[in-house]
Scaffold this active site. Structure first.
Site, PDB file in Angstrom:
ATOM      1  N   ASN A 262       0.825  -1.204   0.000  1.00 43.31           N
ATOM      2  CA  ASN A 262       0.000   0.000   0.000  1.00 43.31           C
ATOM      3  C   ASN A 262       0.862   1.257   0.000  1.00 43.31           C
ATOM      4  O   ASN A 262       2.091   1.200   0.063  1.00 43.31           O
ATOM      5  CB  ASN A 262      -0.956  -0.028   1.194  1.00 43.31           C
ATOM      6  CG  ASN A 262      -2.281   0.648   0.893  1.00 43.31           C
ATOM      7  OD1 ASN A 262      -2.329   1.666   0.207  1.00 43.31           O
ATOM      8  ND2 ASN A 262      -3.357   0.081   1.407  1.00 43.31           N
TER       9      ASN A 262
ATOM     10  N   HIS B 154      23.612   0.198  11.878  1.00 44.61           N
ATOM     11  CA  HIS B 154      24.841   0.964  12.080  1.00 44.61           C
ATOM     12  C   HIS B 154      25.677   0.348  13.195  1.00 44.61           C
ATOM     13  O   HIS B 154      25.136  -0.309  14.094  1.00 44.61           O
ATOM     14  CB  HIS B 154      24.499   2.417  12.408  1.00 44.61           C
ATOM     15  CG  HIS B 154      23.723   3.080  11.318  1.00 44.61           C
ATOM     16  ND1 HIS B 154      24.310   3.571  10.183  1.00 44.61           N
ATOM     17  CD2 HIS B 154      22.396   3.303  11.176  1.00 44.61           C
ATOM     18  CE1 HIS B 154      23.385   4.082   9.395  1.00 44.61           C
ATOM     19  NE2 HIS B 154      22.222   3.931   9.969  1.00 44.61           N
TER      20      HIS B 154
ATOM     21  N   GLY C 180      -0.824  -1.576   8.863  1.00 46.50           N
ATOM     22  CA  GLY C 180      -0.337  -0.228   8.599  1.00 46.50           C
ATOM     23  C   GLY C 180       0.556   0.307   9.710  1.00 46.50           C
ATOM     24  O   GLY C 180       0.291   0.105  10.896  1.00 46.50           O
TER      25      GLY C 180
ATOM     26  N   THR D  33      11.036  -6.774  16.223  1.00 49.77           N
ATOM     27  CA  THR D  33      12.478  -6.775  16.486  1.00 49.77           C
ATOM     28  C   THR D  33      13.078  -8.172  16.472  1.00 49.77           C
ATOM     29  O   THR D  33      14.293  -8.311  16.464  1.00 49.77           O
ATOM     30  CB  THR D  33      12.776  -6.136  17.853  1.00 49.77           C
ATOM     31  OG1 THR D  33      12.118  -6.899  18.874  1.00 49.77           O
ATOM     32  CG2 THR D  33      12.298  -4.688  17.900  1.00 49.77           C
ATOM     33  N   LYS D  34      12.215  -9.203  16.493  1.00 47.78           N
ATOM     34  CA  LYS D  34      12.682 -10.595  16.542  1.00 47.78           C
ATOM     35  C   LYS D  34      11.894 -11.428  15.539  1.00 47.78           C
ATOM     36  O   LYS D  34      10.794 -11.068  15.140  1.00 47.78           O
ATOM     37  CB  LYS D  34      12.491 -11.160  17.941  1.00 47.78           C
ATOM     38  CG  LYS D  34      13.252 -10.382  19.011  1.00 47.78           C
ATOM     39  CD  LYS D  34      13.525 -11.231  20.218  1.00 47.78           C
ATOM     40  CE  LYS D  34      14.244 -10.503  21.315  1.00 47.78           C
ATOM     41  NZ  LYS D  34      15.465  -9.844  20.995  1.00 47.78           N
TER      42      LYS D  34
ATOM     43  N   ARG E  76       4.883  -8.791  20.225  1.00 50.93           N
ATOM     44  CA  ARG E  76       4.808 -10.057  20.957  1.00 50.93           C
ATOM     45  C   ARG E  76       3.619 -10.855  20.449  1.00 50.93           C
ATOM     46  O   ARG E  76       2.621 -10.292  20.003  1.00 50.93           O
ATOM     47  CB  ARG E  76       4.614  -9.800  22.456  1.00 50.93           C
ATOM     48  CG  ARG E  76       5.809  -9.188  23.127  1.00 50.93           C
ATOM     49  CD  ARG E  76       5.544  -9.047  24.646  1.00 50.93           C
ATOM     50  NE  ARG E  76       6.748  -8.732  25.363  1.00 50.93           N
ATOM     51  CZ  ARG E  76       7.235  -7.504  25.540  1.00 50.93           C
ATOM     52  NH1 ARG E  76       6.604  -6.484  24.998  1.00 50.93           N
ATOM     53  NH2 ARG E  76       8.333  -7.302  26.228  1.00 50.93           N
TER      54      ARG E  76
END
Length: 180
Positions: free
Chosen positions: A82, A112, A139, A162-163, A177
């Site tokens: 989208n 970084h 979204g 993040t995982k 989660r």
């Protein structure tokens, strides 16, 4: 190994290297031409196919769209991306067939250096992101570098992933989660 090859293989690469800058500038020029166009405008699809080589005819990326290189994006059949998404594709971004990506989703591969002195330089890593088939990315979700999302997953709107997420999961939140 040149800097593009290092970037694509998750090694520390110099982002100021000419071979990376040429790709970056090429993508930015194509994106500038695409800005303001709709998926129905003559020429939009041609520009999109130059930006994302190999994009299946059945897959769509709605404008406006932002990316670093374009050629690091690999889409399966019937993928829908989208409007207002950002894919930072130093590392490969692979999205499986029949996956829906909501508006304003951000997929990041750059990472970084953690040392602040190193971070002042022009080198960074790029870790690939892989999303399985039949997923729905809500979204505003953010997918962080190196994450793999299994097939048939739902990522709640606004989530920060993040995982890795195994197949058949529903995740939401910051950090995301499992909720189902």
């Amino acid at each position: 190994m040149n800097e593009v090859e290092k970037m694509r293989s998750a090694q520390l690469a110099d982002m100021s290297a000419p071979e990376i800058q040429v790709k970056f500038v090429h993508a930015k020029k194509l994106l500038a031409k695409m800005r303001g166009m709709s998926t129905y405008d003559d020429g939009y699809r041609t520009l999109l196919e130059e930006l994302v080589p190999g994009i299946p005819d059945s897959s769509v990326i709605c404008p406006p769209f932002h990316c670093d290189h374009g050629d690091g994006i690999r889409l399966g059949e019937n993928v829908f991306v989208n409007a207002n998404c950002t894919f930072l594709d130093g590392g490969y971004i692979t999205i499986g067939a029949h996956t829906l990506v909501g508006p304003c989703v951000q997929i990041y591969t750059p990472h970084h250096p953690m040392d602040y002195v190193e971070r002042r330089g022009t080198k960074e890593y790029a870790y690939p992101v892989t999303i399985g088939e039949d997923c729905w990315i809500g979204g505003g979700a953010v997918i962080c570098p190196g994450v793999t999302i299994g097939s048939r997953c739902v990522i709640g709107a606004g989530s920060v992933v993040t995982k890795d997420v195994p197949d058949d999961c529903v995740v939401a939140g910051n950090p995301a989660r499992a909720i189902h």
